[in-house]
Design an enzyme around this catalytic site. Structure first.
Site, PDB file in Angstrom:
ATOM      1  N   HIS A  27     -17.266 -16.713 -43.995  1.00 34.98           N
ATOM      2  CA  HIS A  27     -17.771 -17.644 -45.017  1.00 34.98           C
ATOM      3  C   HIS A  27     -19.088 -18.258 -44.566  1.00 34.98           C
ATOM      4  O   HIS A  27     -19.118 -19.012 -43.599  1.00 34.98           O
ATOM      5  CB  HIS A  27     -16.755 -18.761 -45.251  1.00 34.98           C
ATOM      6  CG  HIS A  27     -15.378 -18.248 -45.537  1.00 34.98           C
ATOM      7  ND1 HIS A  27     -14.507 -17.886 -44.528  1.00 34.98           N
ATOM      8  CD2 HIS A  27     -14.735 -18.017 -46.708  1.00 34.98           C
ATOM      9  CE1 HIS A  27     -13.374 -17.454 -45.069  1.00 34.98           C
ATOM     10  NE2 HIS A  27     -13.484 -17.523 -46.389  1.00 34.98           N
ATOM     11  N   HIS A 467      19.973 -33.784 -49.339  1.00 33.62           N
ATOM     12  CA  HIS A 467      19.661 -34.296 -48.008  1.00 33.62           C
ATOM     13  C   HIS A 467      20.283 -33.471 -46.880  1.00 33.62           C
ATOM     14  O   HIS A 467      20.028 -33.744 -45.714  1.00 33.62           O
ATOM     15  CB  HIS A 467      20.153 -35.750 -47.883  1.00 33.62           C
ATOM     16  CG  HIS A 467      19.305 -36.744 -48.613  1.00 33.62           C
ATOM     17  ND1 HIS A 467      18.888 -36.553 -49.909  1.00 33.62           N
ATOM     18  CD2 HIS A 467      18.766 -37.929 -48.210  1.00 33.62           C
ATOM     19  CE1 HIS A 467      18.146 -37.585 -50.292  1.00 33.62           C
ATOM     20  NE2 HIS A 467      18.054 -38.434 -49.268  1.00 33.62           N
TER      21      HIS A 467
END
Ligand SMILES: Cc1ncc(C[n+]2csc(CCOP(=O)(O)OP(=O)(O)O)c2C)c(N)n1
Ligand SMILES: [Mg+2]
Length: 656
Positions: A27, A467
């Site tokens: 990049h 949970h």
């Protein structure tokens, strides 16, 4: 005539174009766009000395937008970091080079943290800034007085973790932290506005940051903003309006020039536009000299700091802490506690045993900085008298991270990377998924971070399946370089804590129960048995016909099943497996002896089977979970899901 800042920035731009072109990947858009801002920061504000990239009082620079790695590599090369030769730049993204696709901590000198997963760098930088303030409180301005700077892109700020990081930094008023935003309105798919129209400046302001917007290509504006940032009493945010691929002729500002899109013609065009006649990978002398002078700028400050360190009464303690060496008596109290637990065995939840172990560790190891994501009373992570970490002096050692598991885990990475702090912190194990990207980066980087994860199974009971971890142990055990500890009782919990603290290059998970569990270890041992990862806890009365393997709270179930089996004439042994990773590191002969040759092998764990073949083979029986849990008292759930001594006995008898 000295090189201008534009020419210095052009050197970054050209190296980025050339390296990406040679690699045919990477990049250049971001490095070219942020070259001016980086030049302003590095040449006047960033406190560093290229001759010693590990100088403890250096400023930390974090390239959160890690895809722009060439920006960092170019800076390291130009400022004269010895390891970062032009050959390394030429070998961008090639095997073995110091210039991997994204910056990798521990691989490239001068890289402070691994970045690439967007947003992580920003959240890690928050932890670095926290560590700096805490160590400043401990050792004073003479030894610790530096800043943390991070460059983020649109992507970093879109990521959810940025929210946690920003609000945490705002709450703690981390005035030594500055974010430079590459405000180029560009991401991979096109203009950032196709997916984001929020006002980033307003967002940071709302979180309590000082904010500014500047033309990211105007050296004067940049310098004034950077100087302004150093004078703020809160974290600062500088939105740098930039053009992606700045300087790239026709491609400048093109939203599609994020990655490798500049080929021979475009690069020739860009060289012309920049007035840069030099060959690829050639930096002219005047510009090279200006940059190496930047690399030496901090030398004087470093030498003065070294003199202060030598004269400091804190010298030895500072050096020990920053090197990550534990105090010589770090475990004296813990070992006495283990003796005590063996002499006076007491059944309790392993989270309670963990809290007890911490009572002996936190006072002995001043580097330990604890915390919790708003579950302090459940995680048992705060010891007696532990003050909260907070402004204005930051000397407290307990961080209220708020409900920010991901930001917490990333901040802990940053603290560990900064050095001088050993972070540990808690949440419920089911929420390991919220922190997983940061746990993974910590494992990849090899940092000493301890994740306390209580409520580690259906044994948490009434809170129900949302949970209750089921697949979490398996998924965490799948991660390389992560020690997943699941101790069975007080002694194992203390032993595992010691192992976690001694693991300098491996993060740890402490999987701990909410519910009470019976004492497992009663016989004194001269060595830390959990260090073996798995070991025979109870021998069979004769040649073993069955071996039961278990971890954590299910060890007690295995021990009960063994009693029943022995009672009906089936000699049975029990193996506790508190840490599979450490077991895998043992010699093959030891592993074979632990697995043994009993004709029947059964494992019991209140999680999924995945991975247990390691101990029980393909034909082994497994007593555990096959789906999600339910909401009920835990004793009822263990019956409901058939994780009981009877079920283990039945599995053995069936197999026999
Ligand atoms: C968590 C994560 N998701 C996706 C990516 C892939 N990715 C790399 S860069 C990028 C675009 C980011 O935009 P921005 O940060 O603005 O960079 P710019 O295009 O401006 O250089 C994406 C999606 C990533 N690296 N990390
Ligand atoms: Mg962008």
């Amino acid at each position: 005539m000295p090189a201008s800042s534009v020419a210095m920035a052009d050197a970054i731009r050209v190296l980025s174009m050339d390296a990406v072109h040679k690699a045919r990947s990477g990049h250049q858009g971001m490095p070219m766009g942020m070259a001016d801002a980086a030049t302003a920061l590095w040449s006047r504000f960033l406190k560093f000395d290229a001759a010693d990239p590990l100088w403890p009082d250096r400023d930390r620079f974090v390239l959160s937008a890690g895809h722009g790695s060439m920006l960092l590599y170019a800076l390291l090369h130009l400022t004269g970091h010895k390891a970062m030769t032009m050959d390394q730049i030429r070998n961008f993204r090639q095997a073995g080079a110091l210039t991997p696709g994204h910056p990798e901590y521990g691989h490239t000198p001068g890289v402070e943290t691994t970045t690439g997963p967007l947003g992580q760098g920003l959240a890690t930088a928050v932890g670095m800034a926290m560590a700096e303030r805490h160590l400043n409180a401990r050792f004073g301005d003479d030894l610790v007085d530096h800043r943390t700077w991070t460059v983020v892109g649109d992507g970093c700020l879109m990521e959810g973790v940025s929210h946690e990081a920003i609000s945490l930094a705002g709450r703690f008023e981390l005035s030594r932290l500055t974010v430079l935003f590459d405000d180029n309105n560009t991401t991979i798919d096109g203009e950032a506005t196709i997916a984001e129209t929020g006002d980033q400046v307003a967002r940071f302001k709302a979180a309590g940051w000082a904010t500014r917007t500047v033309d990211g290509h105007d050296a004067g504006q940049l310098r004034r903003a950077l100087s302004w940032a150093t004078r703020q009493d809160r974290p600062s945010f500088i939105a740098c309006k930039t053009k992606i691929s700045k300087g790239a002729g026709r491609k400048e500002g093109d939203p599609h020039s994020h990655g490798y899109t500049l080929f021979d013609d475009e690069i020739a065009d860009a060289r012309l536009a920049m007035g840069w006649p030099h060959e690829p990978f050639v930096v002219p002398d005047d510009i090279g000299k200006a940059w190496t002078a930047v690399g030496r700028r901090g030398g004087k400050a470093r030498r003065q700091w070294a003199l202060r360190l030598d004269a400091s009464p804190h010298r030895d303690e500072f050096v020990r802490a920053i090197h990550g060496d534990l105090p010589h008596d770090a475990f004296e109290r813990l070992e006495a506690h283990i003796e005590d637990m063996l002499a006076n065995p007491a059944a309790n939840a392993t989270r309670v045993h963990s809290g007890a172990a911490l009572e002996h560790l936190v006072p002995a190891i001043p580097e330990m900085v604890g915390g919790s994501a708003d579950l302090t009373g459940s995680n048992n992570t705060r010891t007696k008298g532990m003050a909260a970490f907070d402004r204005p002096d930051y000397d407290g050692r307990y961080v209220h991270y708020g409900v920010r598991e991901h930001g917490m885990a990333a901040a802990m990475n940053g603290m560990a990377l900064h050095g001088g702090v050993i972070p540990y912190s808690g949440t419920f194990m089911a929420f390991a998924d919220y922190s997983r990207p940061a746990i993974r980066l910590g494992a990849l980087m090899g940092v000493r971070v301890i994740h306390v994860m209580t409520h580690d199974s259906i044994g948490l009971g009434e809170d129900g399946p949302t949970h209750q971890p089921v697949e979490h142990l398996a998924s965490l055990r799948a991660m390389p370089n992560l020690n997943v500890f699941r101790p069975a009782d007080a002694v194992e919990t203390a032993e595992c804590w010691r192992l976690a603290l001694e693991s300098r290059t491996t993060p740890s998970i402490m999987a701990l129960s909410r519910q009470k569990t019976a004492v497992a270890r009663r016989t004194p041992a001269t060595a830390n048995r959990c260090a073996l990862g798995a070991y025979e806890l109870a021998a069979a009365s004769g040649p073993a016909r069955a071996t039961l393997f278990a971890s954590g709270t299910e060890v007690a179930i295995a021990l009960k099943a063994r009693e029943v089996l022995e009672g009906v004439g089936v000699p049975t042994r029990v193996v506790s497996t508190p840490c599979w990773e450490l077991f895998d590191a043992q010699p093959a002969a030891y592993q074979a002896s632990v697995i043994g040759d009993a004709p029947v092998r059964v494992a019991v764990e209140a999680g999924v089977r995945m991975g247990w073949e390691r101990f029980i083979g393909q034909k082994g029986r497994f007593v555990g979970m096959t789906g999600f849990g339910a909401s009920a008292p835990y004793e009822v759930l263990y019956d409901m899901f058939g994780i009981t001594p009877d079920a283990v006995v039945a599995a053995v008898q069936d197999a026999l």
